[in-house]
Design a protein around this motif. Structure first.
Motif, mmCIF file in Angstrom:
data_model
loop_
_atom_site.group_PDB
_atom_site.id
_atom_site.type_symbol
_atom_site.label_atom_id
_atom_site.label_comp_id
_atom_site.label_asym_id
_atom_site.label_seq_id
_atom_site.Cartn_x
_atom_site.Cartn_y
_atom_site.Cartn_z
ATOM 1 N N ASN A 256 0.826 -1.208 0.000
ATOM 2 C CA ASN A 256 0.000 0.000 0.000
ATOM 3 C C ASN A 256 0.860 1.259 0.000
ATOM 4 O OD1 ASN A 256 -2.270 -1.550 0.011
ATOM 5 N ND2 ASN A 256 -2.910 -1.060 2.084
ATOM 6 N N THR A 257 1.973 1.216 0.750
ATOM 7 C CA THR A 257 2.870 2.373 0.794
ATOM 8 C C THR A 257 3.482 2.634 -0.575
ATOM 9 O OG1 THR A 257 3.390 1.907 3.112
ATOM 10 C CG2 THR A 257 4.914 3.344 1.914
ATOM 11 N N TYR A 258 3.869 1.571 -1.264
ATOM 12 C CA TYR A 258 4.433 1.725 -2.602
ATOM 13 C C TYR A 258 3.408 2.329 -3.562
ATOM 14 C CZ TYR A 258 5.737 0.457 -7.341
ATOM 15 O OH TYR A 258 5.986 0.500 -8.692
ATOM 16 N N LEU A 259 2.157 1.832 -3.503
ATOM 17 C CA LEU A 259 1.118 2.362 -4.380
ATOM 18 C C LEU A 259 0.818 3.828 -4.058
ATOM 19 C CD1 LEU A 259 -1.360 -0.670 -4.464
ATOM 20 C CD2 LEU A 259 0.280 0.012 -6.228
ATOM 21 N N ALA A 260 0.800 4.171 -2.771
ATOM 22 C CA ALA A 260 0.551 5.562 -2.378
ATOM 23 C C ALA A 260 1.696 6.464 -2.827
ATOM 24 C CB ALA A 260 0.359 5.648 -0.864
ATOM 25 N N TRP A 261 2.932 5.970 -2.691
ATOM 26 C CA TRP A 261 4.081 6.763 -3.155
ATOM 27 C C TRP A 261 4.032 6.958 -4.657
ATOM 28 C CZ3 TRP A 261 7.875 5.119 -6.588
ATOM 29 C CH2 TRP A 261 8.909 6.036 -6.787
ATOM 30 N N ARG A 262 3.661 5.914 -5.399
ATOM 31 C CA ARG A 262 3.589 6.024 -6.854
ATOM 32 C C ARG A 262 2.519 7.036 -7.269
ATOM 33 N NH1 ARG A 262 2.335 0.881 -10.694
ATOM 34 N NH2 ARG A 262 0.236 1.323 -9.948
ATOM 35 N N VAL B 33 -6.183 7.122 -13.775
ATOM 36 C CA VAL B 33 -5.478 7.592 -14.958
ATOM 37 C C VAL B 33 -4.583 6.485 -15.481
ATOM 38 C CG1 VAL B 33 -3.957 9.364 -15.915
ATOM 39 C CG2 VAL B 33 -5.486 9.929 -14.017
ATOM 40 N N GLY B 34 -4.757 6.166 -16.754
ATOM 41 C CA GLY B 34 -3.865 5.227 -17.412
ATOM 42 C C GLY B 34 -2.852 5.999 -18.240
ATOM 43 N N ALA B 35 -1.574 5.904 -17.868
ATOM 44 C CA ALA B 35 -0.529 6.659 -18.562
ATOM 45 C C ALA B 35 0.753 5.858 -18.557
ATOM 46 C CB ALA B 35 -0.306 8.013 -17.902
ATOM 47 N N SER B 36 1.397 5.824 -19.711
ATOM 48 C CA SER B 36 2.685 5.128 -19.865
ATOM 49 C C SER B 36 2.612 3.682 -19.384
ATOM 50 C CB SER B 36 3.788 5.879 -19.113
ATOM 51 O OG SER B 36 3.884 7.208 -19.566
ATOM 52 N N GLY B 37 1.481 3.031 -19.641
ATOM 53 C CA GLY B 37 1.321 1.630 -19.267
ATOM 54 C C GLY B 37 1.007 1.390 -17.813
ATOM 55 N N LYS B 38 0.796 2.439 -17.030
ATOM 56 C CA LYS B 38 0.470 2.305 -15.609
ATOM 57 C C LYS B 38 -0.902 2.873 -15.322
ATOM 58 C CE LYS B 38 5.313 2.806 -14.188
ATOM 59 N NZ LYS B 38 6.255 3.622 -13.366
ATOM 60 N N LYS B 39 -1.532 2.368 -14.272
ATOM 61 C CA LYS B 39 -2.803 2.911 -13.809
ATOM 62 C C LYS B 39 -2.612 3.484 -12.412
ATOM 63 C CE LYS B 39 -6.470 0.661 -16.419
ATOM 64 N NZ LYS B 39 -7.742 -0.094 -16.327
ATOM 65 N N ILE B 40 -2.948 4.756 -12.286
ATOM 66 C CA ILE B 40 -2.786 5.455 -11.017
ATOM 67 C C ILE B 40 -4.155 5.930 -10.552
ATOM 68 C CG2 ILE B 40 -1.647 7.347 -9.824
ATOM 69 C CD1 ILE B 40 0.279 5.273 -10.845
ATOM 70 N N THR B 41 -4.445 5.716 -9.258
ATOM 71 C CA THR B 41 -5.710 6.168 -8.679
ATOM 72 C C THR B 41 -5.467 7.395 -7.821
ATOM 73 O OG1 THR B 41 -6.588 3.905 -8.651
ATOM 74 C CG2 THR B 41 -7.682 5.535 -7.255
ATOM 75 N N LEU B 42 -6.145 8.487 -8.156
ATOM 76 C CA LEU B 42 -6.065 9.729 -7.397
ATOM 77 C C LEU B 42 -7.427 10.001 -6.766
ATOM 78 C CD1 LEU B 42 -4.118 11.905 -10.004
ATOM 79 C CD2 LEU B 42 -3.177 10.661 -8.056
ATOM 80 N N ARG B 43 -7.405 10.521 -5.545
ATOM 81 C CA ARG B 43 -8.654 10.750 -4.802
ATOM 82 C C ARG B 43 -8.672 12.177 -4.277
ATOM 83 N NH1 ARG B 43 -12.489 7.309 -2.336
ATOM 84 N NH2 ARG B 43 -11.384 5.511 -3.216
ATOM 85 N N TYR B 44 -9.784 12.890 -4.534
ATOM 86 C CA TYR B 44 -9.946 14.278 -4.110
ATOM 87 C C TYR B 44 -11.286 14.415 -3.384
ATOM 88 C CZ TYR B 44 -6.507 14.975 -7.869
ATOM 89 O OH TYR B 44 -5.410 14.901 -8.686
ATOM 90 N N GLU B 45 -11.265 15.062 -2.218
ATOM 91 C CA GLU B 45 -12.515 15.300 -1.511
ATOM 92 C C GLU B 45 -13.227 16.503 -2.117
ATOM 93 O OE1 GLU B 45 -14.350 15.824 3.005
ATOM 94 O OE2 GLU B 45 -12.207 15.463 2.705
#
Length: 273
Positions: free
Chosen positions: A140-146, A254-266
Motif C-alpha cells: 500500500n505504501t508503494y502504491l501511495a508513493w507512486r 489515470v492510465g498513462a505510460s502503461g500504468k494505472k494510477i488512482t487519485l482521490r480528491y474530496e
C-alpha cells in the motif's frame, strides 16, 4: 470538543513517553531496548502528529467560525481555491508509518520463529500475521508513493465549488508535463462513518453508499473535462462535528505510460436547504 479531545490525547501520549523513558533509564541494559523504543516512539510520534494536524485544522475553523455561516466549506483550507488537493500525500505518510510499525513487529516475529520452531514451539507461527500485515502495508505504501509522485504531472481544477445537490459537478484535469494519457475513468463516491453497537462494544465503520459515474471529455491541449449530475436525493457533506460524518470523494483512475494510477480528491457537496 474535538480540540479538547486532541489535547487530552496529546497529554496522555506525552505522559506515556515520559514513563517509558524513565523505565528505560532505570532498567538493566538490553539490546532489545532499541527496537522496542523505536517502535513505541514511532507510534507515539504518529499520534502526536495527527493531534497537531487536527488542532491546526480546528484553529483555522474557529478563526472563521462566524464569518461563513452560509458558506461552511470556506472553513476548510483545501476548498478555498479551485485547484483540488488529492489525498496521495497523507495516504503515503499514513501507510508508511503503519508499514514501519508492522515491519518492526514482523522482525520480532521472524526472530522469535527462528528460535522457537527448532524447539517445537508452534505457537510462534502466529507471528506470520504481523509479517503478512507488514507485506500488505508495504505494498500500500508503494502504491501511495507512486500515486503521489505521479500526481505532479496533473492538476485538477473544480469549476463548481462547492458542488450542489441536484446540479452538475464539473472539473478539469490538465497535464502539466509531457505525459501520454491512455485512459481516464472517474466517479464520485459518498462515504460516511457508521456507528454500530455490538455485544462487545461500539465500533465505527466507514461505508460507501452512493457511487456516481462521471463522464470524461477530451478538450485538447492536454485537458480533460470531468462532469457528473448529482441527483436531488443525494446527501450533502457534513459541516458540523455534531453531525454524522459524511463526505464525497472524486476518484480518478489515470492510465498513462502503461500504468494505472488512482487519485482521490474530496469534493464539498452542499444542499440548497
Amino acid at each position: 470538543m474535538r480540540d479538547v479531545t486532541n489535547g487530552v490525547v496529546a497529554i496522555v501520549v506525552v505522559t506515556m513517553m515520559a514513563i517509558m523513558v524513565a523505565a528505560i533509564t532505570y532498567q538493566e541494559f538490553s539490546w532489545w531496548v532499541f527496537p522496542f523504543s523505536l517502535l513505541f516512539f514511532s507510534i507515539f510520534a504518529g499520534i502526536l502528529w495527527v493531534c497537531f494536524l487536527n488542532h491546526r485544522e480546528d484553529r483555522f475553523r474557529r478563526a472563521f467560525k462566524g464569518d461563513f455561516s452560509e458558506e461552511p466549506w470556506m472553513k476548510d483550507k483545501r476548498w478555498r481555491t479551485d485547484q483540488m488537493t488529492s489525498r496521495s500525500k497523507p495516504e503515503f505518510w499514513g501507510s508508511l508509518l503503519v508499514a514501519f510499525i508492522l515491519g518492526l513487529f514482523a522482525v520480532f516475529g521472524f526472530v522469535t520463529m527462528q528460535s522457537g520452531l527448532p524447539e517445537g514451539n508452534y505457537w510462534v507461527l502466529l507471528n506470520v500475521i504481523p509479517i503478512a500485515g507488514a507485506a500488505y502495508f508495504a505494498r500500500n505504501t508503494y502504491l501511495a508513493w507512486r500515486a503521489w509522485s505521479f500526481e505532479r504531472y496533473f492538476t485538477v481544477t473544480s469549476e463548481t465549488r462547492p458542488a450542489w445537490v441536484g446540479t452538475e459537478f464539473l472539473a478539469v484535469m490538465k497535464t502539466t508535463k509531457v505525459q501520454r494519457v491512455d485512459q481516464v475513468d472517474a466517479w464520485l463516491e459518498h462515504l460516511k462513518v457508521v456507528r454500530r453497537e455490538e455485544s462487545d462494544g461500539v465500533t465505527f465503520e466507514k461505508v460507501m453508499d452512493h457511487k456516481l459515474a462521471c463522464q470524461t471529455e477530451e478538450m485538447g491541449s492536454g485537458q480533460i473535462r470531468i462532469s457528473v449530475n448529482i441527483p436531488k436525493e443525494s446527501p450533502a457533506t457534513s459541516w458540523d462535528d455534531d453531525e454524522q460524518e459524511r463526505w464525497w470523494d472524486l476518484v480518478i483512475v489515470v492510465g498513462a505510460s502503461g500504468k494505472k494510477i488512482t487519485l482521490r480528491y474530496e469534493v464539498p457537496v452542499a444542499s440548497a436547504a
